[in-house]
Design a protein around this motif. Structure first.
Motif, PDB file in Angstrom:
ATOM      1  N   ALA A   1      -9.724  12.411   0.729  1.00 31.45           N
ATOM      2  CA  ALA A   1      -9.920  12.123  -0.697  1.00 31.45           C
ATOM      3  C   ALA A   1     -10.487  13.343  -1.407  1.00 31.45           C
ATOM      4  O   ALA A   1     -10.079  13.678  -2.529  1.00 31.45           O
ATOM      5  N   LEU A   2     -11.424  14.039  -0.759  1.00 25.86           N
ATOM      6  CA  LEU A   2     -12.020  15.224  -1.371  1.00 25.86           C
ATOM      7  C   LEU A   2     -10.979  16.328  -1.539  1.00 25.86           C
ATOM      8  O   LEU A   2     -11.007  17.070  -2.529  1.00 25.86           O
ATOM      9  N   ILE A   3     -10.048  16.430  -0.613  1.00 23.95           N
ATOM     10  CA  ILE A   3      -8.995  17.447  -0.728  1.00 23.95           C
ATOM     11  C   ILE A   3      -8.163  17.208  -1.979  1.00 23.95           C
ATOM     12  O   ILE A   3      -7.878  18.122  -2.754  1.00 23.95           O
ATOM     13  N   ARG A   4      -7.786  15.942  -2.208  1.00 23.29           N
ATOM     14  CA  ARG A   4      -6.975  15.616  -3.379  1.00 23.29           C
ATOM     15  C   ARG A   4      -7.764  15.776  -4.674  1.00 23.29           C
ATOM     16  O   ARG A   4      -7.265  16.263  -5.665  1.00 23.29           O
ATOM     17  N   ASP A   5      -9.042  15.345  -4.628  1.00 24.23           N
ATOM     18  CA  ASP A   5      -9.874  15.495  -5.824  1.00 24.23           C
ATOM     19  C   ASP A   5     -10.122  16.966  -6.143  1.00 24.23           C
ATOM     20  O   ASP A   5     -10.158  17.370  -7.304  1.00 24.23           O
ATOM     21  N   ARG A   6     -10.294  17.762  -5.090  1.00 21.99           N
ATOM     22  CA  ARG A   6     -10.511  19.199  -5.297  1.00 21.99           C
ATOM     23  C   ARG A   6      -9.310  19.824  -5.999  1.00 21.99           C
ATOM     24  O   ARG A   6      -9.463  20.652  -6.909  1.00 21.99           O
ATOM     25  N   ALA A   7      -8.104  19.410  -5.603  1.00 18.18           N
ATOM     26  CA  ALA A   7      -6.899  19.962  -6.236  1.00 18.18           C
ATOM     27  C   ALA A   7      -6.869  19.643  -7.723  1.00 18.18           C
ATOM     28  O   ALA A   7      -6.509  20.489  -8.553  1.00 18.18           O
ATOM     29  N   LEU A   8      -7.260  18.420  -8.087  1.00 17.88           N
ATOM     30  CA  LEU A   8      -7.304  18.039  -9.502  1.00 17.88           C
ATOM     31  C   LEU A   8      -8.356  18.842 -10.257  1.00 17.88           C
ATOM     32  O   LEU A   8      -8.096  19.406 -11.328  1.00 17.88           O
ATOM     33  N   LEU A   9      -9.566  18.904  -9.702  1.00 16.11           N
ATOM     34  CA  LEU A   9     -10.674  19.563 -10.386  1.00 16.11           C
ATOM     35  C   LEU A   9     -10.436  21.065 -10.531  1.00 16.11           C
ATOM     36  O   LEU A   9     -10.778  21.658 -11.558  1.00 16.11           O
ATOM     37  N   GLU A  10      -9.834  21.677  -9.514  1.00 13.86           N
ATOM     38  CA  GLU A  10      -9.642  23.131  -9.567  1.00 13.86           C
ATOM     39  C   GLU A  10      -8.576  23.546 -10.576  1.00 13.86           C
ATOM     40  O   GLU A  10      -8.534  24.707 -10.976  1.00 13.86           O
ATOM     41  N   ARG A  11      -7.715  22.627 -10.991  1.00 16.86           N
ATOM     42  CA  ARG A  11      -6.783  22.979 -12.052  1.00 16.86           C
ATOM     43  C   ARG A  11      -7.251  22.473 -13.423  1.00 16.86           C
ATOM     44  O   ARG A  11      -6.480  22.396 -14.376  1.00 16.86           O
ATOM     45  N   GLY A  12      -8.566  22.129 -13.503  1.00 13.28           N
ATOM     46  CA  GLY A  12      -9.186  21.836 -14.781  1.00 13.28           C
ATOM     47  C   GLY A  12      -9.110  20.405 -15.252  1.00 13.28           C
ATOM     48  O   GLY A  12      -9.426  20.110 -16.412  1.00 13.28           O
ATOM     49  N   VAL A  13      -8.716  19.498 -14.384  1.00 14.47           N
ATOM     50  CA  VAL A  13      -8.646  18.076 -14.749  1.00 14.47           C
ATOM     51  C   VAL A  13     -10.058  17.488 -14.711  1.00 14.47           C
ATOM     52  O   VAL A  13     -10.796  17.677 -13.745  1.00 14.47           O
TER      53      VAL A  13
ATOM     54  N   LEU B   1       0.809  -1.211   0.000  1.00 15.05           N
ATOM     55  CA  LEU B   1       0.000   0.000   0.000  1.00 15.05           C
ATOM     56  C   LEU B   1       0.843   1.262   0.000  1.00 15.05           C
ATOM     57  O   LEU B   1       0.500   2.250  -0.654  1.00 15.05           O
ATOM     58  N   ALA B   2       1.954   1.252   0.722  1.00 17.56           N
ATOM     59  CA  ALA B   2       2.800   2.440   0.786  1.00 17.56           C
ATOM     60  C   ALA B   2       3.312   2.819  -0.595  1.00 17.56           C
ATOM     61  O   ALA B   2       3.299   3.998  -0.984  1.00 17.56           O
ATOM     62  N   ALA B   3       3.742   1.814  -1.362  1.00 23.13           N
ATOM     63  CA  ALA B   3       4.231   2.086  -2.718  1.00 23.13           C
ATOM     64  C   ALA B   3       3.110   2.569  -3.622  1.00 23.13           C
ATOM     65  O   ALA B   3       3.303   3.472  -4.445  1.00 23.13           O
ATOM     66  N   VAL B   4       1.934   1.975  -3.469  1.00 25.52           N
ATOM     67  CA  VAL B   4       0.782   2.395  -4.275  1.00 25.52           C
ATOM     68  C   VAL B   4       0.424   3.843  -3.982  1.00 25.52           C
ATOM     69  O   VAL B   4       0.244   4.671  -4.891  1.00 25.52           O
ATOM     70  N   ASN B   5       0.318   4.190  -2.706  1.00 30.24           N
ATOM     71  CA  ASN B   5      -0.057   5.548  -2.322  1.00 30.24           C
ATOM     72  C   ASN B   5       0.962   6.576  -2.813  1.00 30.24           C
ATOM     73  O   ASN B   5       0.594   7.664  -3.274  1.00 30.24           O
ATOM     74  N   ALA B   6       2.222   6.237  -2.715  1.00 28.72           N
ATOM     75  CA  ALA B   6       3.259   7.175  -3.143  1.00 28.72           C
ATOM     76  C   ALA B   6       3.150   7.461  -4.643  1.00 28.72           C
ATOM     77  O   ALA B   6       3.238   8.621  -5.080  1.00 28.72           O
ATOM     78  N   LEU B   7       2.940   6.405  -5.448  1.00 22.97           N
ATOM     79  CA  LEU B   7       2.840   6.619  -6.889  1.00 22.97           C
ATOM     80  C   LEU B   7       1.530   7.287  -7.266  1.00 22.97           C
ATOM     81  O   LEU B   7       1.483   8.112  -8.192  1.00 22.97           O
ATOM     82  N   LEU B   8       0.460   6.966  -6.547  1.00 19.00           N
ATOM     83  CA  LEU B   8      -0.813   7.648  -6.795  1.00 19.00           C
ATOM     84  C   LEU B   8      -0.670   9.153  -6.567  1.00 19.00           C
ATOM     85  O   LEU B   8      -1.179   9.973  -7.347  1.00 19.00           O
ATOM     86  N   GLU B   9       0.001   9.510  -5.472  1.00 18.50           N
ATOM     87  CA  GLU B   9       0.215  10.928  -5.170  1.00 18.50           C
ATOM     88  C   GLU B   9       1.006  11.591  -6.298  1.00 18.50           C
ATOM     89  O   GLU B   9       0.689  12.702  -6.732  1.00 18.50           O
ATOM     90  N   ARG B  10       2.021  10.930  -6.782  1.00 15.37           N
ATOM     91  CA  ARG B  10       2.856  11.504  -7.837  1.00 15.37           C
ATOM     92  C   ARG B  10       2.075  11.680  -9.133  1.00 15.37           C
ATOM     93  O   ARG B  10       2.146  12.737  -9.775  1.00 15.37           O
ATOM     94  N   GLU B  11       1.330  10.635  -9.518  1.00 12.34           N
ATOM     95  CA  GLU B  11       0.574  10.712 -10.767  1.00 12.34           C
ATOM     96  C   GLU B  11      -0.554  11.742 -10.674  1.00 12.34           C
ATOM     97  O   GLU B  11      -0.853  12.446 -11.649  1.00 12.34           O
ATOM     98  N   ALA B  12      -1.180  11.833  -9.509  1.00  7.40           N
ATOM     99  CA  ALA B  12      -2.241  12.834  -9.334  1.00  7.40           C
ATOM    100  C   ALA B  12      -1.672  14.240  -9.426  1.00  7.40           C
ATOM    101  O   ALA B  12      -2.289  15.149  -9.998  1.00  7.40           O
ATOM    102  N   ALA B  13      -0.472  14.437  -8.879  1.00 12.01           N
ATOM    103  CA  ALA B  13       0.139  15.771  -8.889  1.00 12.01           C
ATOM    104  C   ALA B  13       0.508  16.220 -10.298  1.00 12.01           C
ATOM    105  O   ALA B  13       0.426  17.418 -10.610  1.00 12.01           O
ATOM    106  N   ARG B  14       0.909  15.281 -11.154  1.00  7.90           N
ATOM    107  CA  ARG B  14       1.316  15.700 -12.494  1.00  7.90           C
ATOM    108  C   ARG B  14       0.235  15.502 -13.559  1.00  7.90           C
ATOM    109  O   ARG B  14       0.458  15.790 -14.726  1.00  7.90           O
TER     110      ARG B  14
END
Length: 394
Positions: free
Chosen positions: A169-181, A133-146
């Motif tokens: 989860a809503l915090i991360r989704d909000r970051a994606l949506l607010e930059r137009g993803v 899970l740690a590896a999954v979460n780390a890569l998810l964070e990276r892919e979501a950020a870029r």
């Protein structure tokens, strides 16, 4: 006694016609619509339609030597044949799904062993297995950020029990949506009765997130920008790892599967916001699917996994269905379902399902909103709080 009709605007008339035709076949053995219509003094079209429905439900059967002659079948035999039909359809769907997965695995094996040396155009491995899970979460964070264009996700499985899991989860989704993803997510119908999920979808939907639901989904999937896909390591694998795919052809294939499911899914709507009738209809829709799986002989554990509900909720729904249909057993519930046409045309006999109405809907809503549900440990994977995509497990 013959079955009632499936139920239409003139369902009472159709039911009466079926009863007459059923009794005529039982006594005279004729399946000739003209003969039966003449003897009963009813229209040939109505008679033919009644014979078709009775035959489709295996309540009457034509003789092998003469298709215009036949006989009635016992209700237990008819139910057994209906179950066999349903199981055959389910088996065909499962086989098609397995063939698609086998083809995908073959593609992975072929492409990772090709002269591309298992490397995607980005220079990263075409396929990577993340062990925990740690590896999954780390890569998810990276892919979501870029991520810059779109995220598609399929999230079957049991309803999230802890409302706190949805806040990060809503915090991360909000970051994606607010930059137009663009974000599109498939979930199962059961989440429409889970209060915290309704609040989460309402908040993300207000920011542009798109959500649809279906009874059953093909499996967990996340794809970022058509460049990186996350897949589970396998059903029942007992691990929280993931398979990461970056090979363009495989990602295109996965997107096609998602788009097909998205096309046939239903727009996420909070049934409680549409009034009692819509809430009752949504609960009835879930009950219909549950009853079909029940009639097919599936165990509660299997039904819970396929519909994305906890085992406790399924058992409550089964008990409620048995009570509302005045059935003492699953078998009797199947008989009643066959006689009322619920297994054939569930959408046309709301009056029958209304017997499962508000009490059933209240039971389902209460069970899904209960944060202390009894989903198995594997379905409440620790450490998943705040992961906006892999927060559910099938």
């Amino acid at each position: 006694m013959p079955p009632h009709a499936a139920g239409t605007a003139d369902g009472g008339t159709a039911a009466a016609t079926e009863r007459k035709v059923y009794d005529h076949v039982r006594v005279h053995g004729s399946l000739d619509p003209a003969v039966v219509a003449r003897d009963l003094g009813i229209g040939t079209c109505e008679t033919g339609a009644a014979l078709d429905r009775l035959t489709r439900r295996h309540l009457v059967q034509a003789d092998a030597a003469d298709p215009l002659r036949g006989h009635v079948l016992p209700l237990q035999t008819a139910l057994g044949l209906l179950d066999a039909d349903f199981e055959a359809r389910m088996a065909a769907e499962a086989t098609a799904h397995q063939q698609r997965l086998a083809a995908l695995c073959a593609d992975i094996e072929h492409l990772t062993g090709s002269d591309r040396s298992g490397t995607a155009a980005s220079g990263e491995p075409a396929v990577t297995v993340l062990p925990d899970l740690a590896a999954v979460n780390a890569l998810l964070e990276r892919e979501a950020a870029r991520c810059r264009h779109e995220v598609i996700a399929c999230q079957p499985g049991t309803v999230a029990r802890n409302p706190a899991n949805l806040e990060p989860a809503l915090i991360r989704d909000r970051a994606l949506l607010e930059r137009g993803v663009r974000m599109r997510t498939l979930q199962q119908h059961a989440v429409r009765f889970h209060g915290p999920t309704l609040a989460y979808v309402a908040a993300a939907g207000a920011l542009g997130g798109e959500y649809r639901t279906a009874h059953e989904l093909f499996g967990r999937l996340i794809v970022f920008d058509d460049t990186t896909a996350f897949l589970p390591t396998g059903p029942g694998a007992g691990t929280s790892g993931a398979v990461v795919v970056r090979e363009p052809h495989l990602i295109a294939y996965l997107r096609d599967i998602f788009e097909q499911a998205w096309t046939h899914a239903t727009e996420f709507v909070d049934p409680t916001a549409l009034g009692p009738e819509a809430l009752e209809e949504a609960a009835r829709d879930i009950d219909t699917t549950l009853l079909k799986l029940l009639a097919a002989g599936l165990k509660d554990e299997t039904i819970a996994r396929r519909l994305g509900m906890s085992l406790r909720t399924v058992r409550r729904r089964v008990a409620d269905i048995l009570e509302r249909l005045d059935a003492q057993s699953r078998f009797q519930a199947g008989v009643v379902a066959s006689r009322t046409g619920l297994l054939d045309h569930p959408d046309t006999d709301a009056a029958v399902w209304r017997r499962l109405g508000r009490a059933g809907e209240q039971t389902l809503t209460a069970a899904l909103d209960n944060p202390d549900g009894d989903a198995p440990e594997a379905e409440q994977e620790p450490g998943r709080a705040g992961r906006g995509f892999f927060r559910r497990r099938s």
